[in-house]
Design a protein around this motif. Structure first.
Motif, PDB file in Angstrom:
ATOM      1  N   MET A   1      36.334  37.581  33.605  1.00  0.00           N
ATOM      2  CA  MET A   1      38.007  37.206  34.113  1.00  0.00           C
ATOM      3  C   MET A   1      36.938  37.100  34.769  1.00  0.00           C
ATOM      4  O   MET A   1      36.232  36.906  36.207  1.00  0.00           O
ATOM      5  CB  MET A   1      38.150  39.208  34.856  1.00  0.00           C
ATOM      6  CG  MET A   1      38.635  39.127  35.613  1.00  0.00           C
ATOM      7  SD  MET A   1      39.114  41.150  36.675  1.00  0.00           S
ATOM      8  CE  MET A   1      40.051  40.762  38.028  1.00  0.00           C
ATOM      9  N   VAL A  13      43.538  38.648  38.969  1.00  0.00           N
ATOM     10  CA  VAL A  13      43.371  39.657  37.237  1.00  0.00           C
ATOM     11  C   VAL A  13      44.024  38.569  36.738  1.00  0.00           C
ATOM     12  O   VAL A  13      44.283  38.718  35.032  1.00  0.00           O
ATOM     13  CB  VAL A  13      44.592  41.126  37.247  1.00  0.00           C
ATOM     14  CG1 VAL A  13      44.161  41.961  38.704  1.00  0.00           C
ATOM     15  CG2 VAL A  13      45.726  40.227  37.688  1.00  0.00           C
ATOM     16  N   GLU A  58      42.921  41.376  27.156  1.00  0.00           N
ATOM     17  CA  GLU A  58      42.162  40.481  29.370  1.00  0.00           C
ATOM     18  C   GLU A  58      42.929  41.049  30.158  1.00  0.00           C
ATOM     19  O   GLU A  58      42.599  42.096  30.820  1.00  0.00           O
ATOM     20  CB  GLU A  58      42.046  39.647  28.822  1.00  0.00           C
ATOM     21  CG  GLU A  58      40.806  38.620  29.634  1.00  0.00           C
ATOM     22  CD  GLU A  58      40.196  37.750  29.808  1.00  0.00           C
ATOM     23  OE1 GLU A  58      39.826  36.758  30.860  1.00  0.00           O
ATOM     24  OE2 GLU A  58      40.832  36.907  28.339  1.00  0.00           O
ATOM     25  N   ASN A  62      42.136  43.560  33.018  1.00  0.00           N
ATOM     26  CA  ASN A  62      41.743  43.279  33.932  1.00  0.00           C
ATOM     27  C   ASN A  62      43.053  44.005  35.010  1.00  0.00           C
ATOM     28  O   ASN A  62      41.937  44.358  36.596  1.00  0.00           O
ATOM     29  CB  ASN A  62      42.289  41.803  34.569  1.00  0.00           C
ATOM     30  CG  ASN A  62      40.968  40.892  33.902  1.00  0.00           C
ATOM     31  OD1 ASN A  62      40.293  41.201  33.016  1.00  0.00           O
ATOM     32  ND2 ASN A  62      41.700  39.814  33.512  1.00  0.00           N
TER      33      ASN A  62
END
Length: 388
Positions: A1, A13, A58, A62
């Motif tokens: 991230m 994010v 992912e 985040n």
């Protein structure tokens, strides 16, 4: 991230993509891409856009890390292109109480693309709509054809942030050394992807001119939080099809090196005559969309090509087609042609420019019979004089 800092309430994010080789199947991205998504923390929580399908897990992680146990109330969908919409269904499944905020056209696209428009969880917005999160207020601005017809920009009026969809985006991931070198890759991105729609960009810039903007959060590339006038001026210039640089771009194709020699000789003559800004590139060996951006960047364009199959060299044809597709205009264009027996390249190139407006084609041209000789150099001298 990415750890990009936006504010205490607005969090990044998004994700970086280093697996991609060609963005949208045609644009070379050696430094990858970012797919940006933002989260606004308030009494109600909004997530701004999804990410590419390969990064759903992912992205959701985040979001989860920022929420610390809280649940989002809204997913705002500004743009339905798949690199920003592919994980809408995954988000709605993970957060079943959330609603989607988007335009009517976006919901139609959503149903066509993914088989559902989440009809029972829709908040349909249009120009002038507002969504209040608490202290933060989302104000929606229609931005059709920048660069898809359903696009909405969002202005958050408390922190004065413009969420600009694909506008003000650039190629490149956010964790590379050149991440904040905006101009060149933003120009290549703009003219490659948005360039056809200058009038639409002008329309939304006029709306944005009435807003006090302190930050611009695009869906690709870095958050812009200083010198905003510079970035907005670039977009104004680009979308008016005005030249950034008072100079000459020479684009050539060459089979055995003779046309290249003529192009380089012209560049040399122009510089000797005091033209400081001369750029020369081989269309077969340089990124074609970088060359497209250069053509829009410079005030004058010289195209040098061999006659090929009674027309023009394929890479030159491709290059001109890209310019025509993007409404190339307000420029002076000159031609150098090479041939063995029947010179037809200049005629072919000129015909390709006929659909465009505000293009001045130089009457003078340079014709080479294979080799550059004294006669050709005299032609180049005269051509340079007329070009300047």
């Amino acid at each position: 991230m990415n750890d990009m800092k936006i504010s205490d309430s607005v969090k990044f994010v998004g994700v970086n993509d280093h697996k991609i080789d060609l963005f949208e199947g045609q644009f070379s991205v050696p430094e990858g891409m970012s797919y940006n998504s933002y989260l606004i923390l308030d009494e109600k929580i909004a997530v701004m856009d999804s990410v590419d399908r390969n990064f759903g897990e992912e992205w959701l992680k985040n979001i989860e890390n920022v929420l610390s146990g809280k649940k989002p109330d809204f997913l705002v969908v500004q743009h339905m292109e798949m690199d920003h919409s592919a994980n809408i269904a995954a988000f709605m499944k993970k957060y079943p109480d959330s609603k989607i905020v988007s335009s009517k056209m976006a919901f139609n696209l959503m149903k066509n693309m993914f088989g559902t428009d989440f009809s029972e969880r829709q908040i349909v917005i249009s120009e002038g709509s507002k969504v209040e999160l608490g202290k933060h207020v989302l104000n929606f601005i229609a931005a059709p054809n920048v660069h898809w017809p359903e696009v909405m920009f969002t202005y958050e009026s408390t922190e004065k942030i413009l969420f600009s969809a694909d506008g003000f985006g650039k190629f490149g991931a956010l964790d590379v050394p050149s991440a904040n070198d905006w101009t060149d890759e933003a120009r290549r991105y703009y003219f490659g992807i948005v360039g056809k729609f200058g009038a639409n960009v002008q329309a939304v810039l006029k709306k944005a001119a009435n807003l006090e903007i302190q930050k611009i959060c695009p869906l690709h590339g870095p958050v812009l939080d200083s010198n905003l006038e510079k970035y907005i001026q670039y977009y104004d210039t680009w979308s008016k099809y005005e030249a950034e640089t008072d100079g000459i771009f020479i684009a050539y194709t060459s089979v055995y090196g003779n046309t290249k020699q003529a192009a380089e000789k012209l560049a040399e003559i122009l510089k000797e005559k005091g033209c400081k800004n001369v750029l020369i590139k081989d269309l077969a060996r340089n990124d074609i969309f970088e060359c497209v951006a250069d053509a829009f960047r410079y005030k004058k364009l010289v195209l040098a090509s061999t006659t090929y199959n009674t027309e023009v060299f394929p890479k030159m044809r491709e290059f001109i087609a890209h310019l025509v597709e993007r409404n190339f205009q307000n420029r002076t264009v000159g031609f150098i042609e090479n041939c063995s027996w029947a010179p037809l390249a200049a005629k072919t190139m000129a015909k390709m420019f006929e659909p465009l407006k505000e293009i001045k084609i130089l009457e003078e041209k340079v014709t080479i019979k294979i080799a550059v000789n004294e006669e050709v150099e005299k032609q180049l001298e005269n051509f340079a004089e007329k070009l300047i």
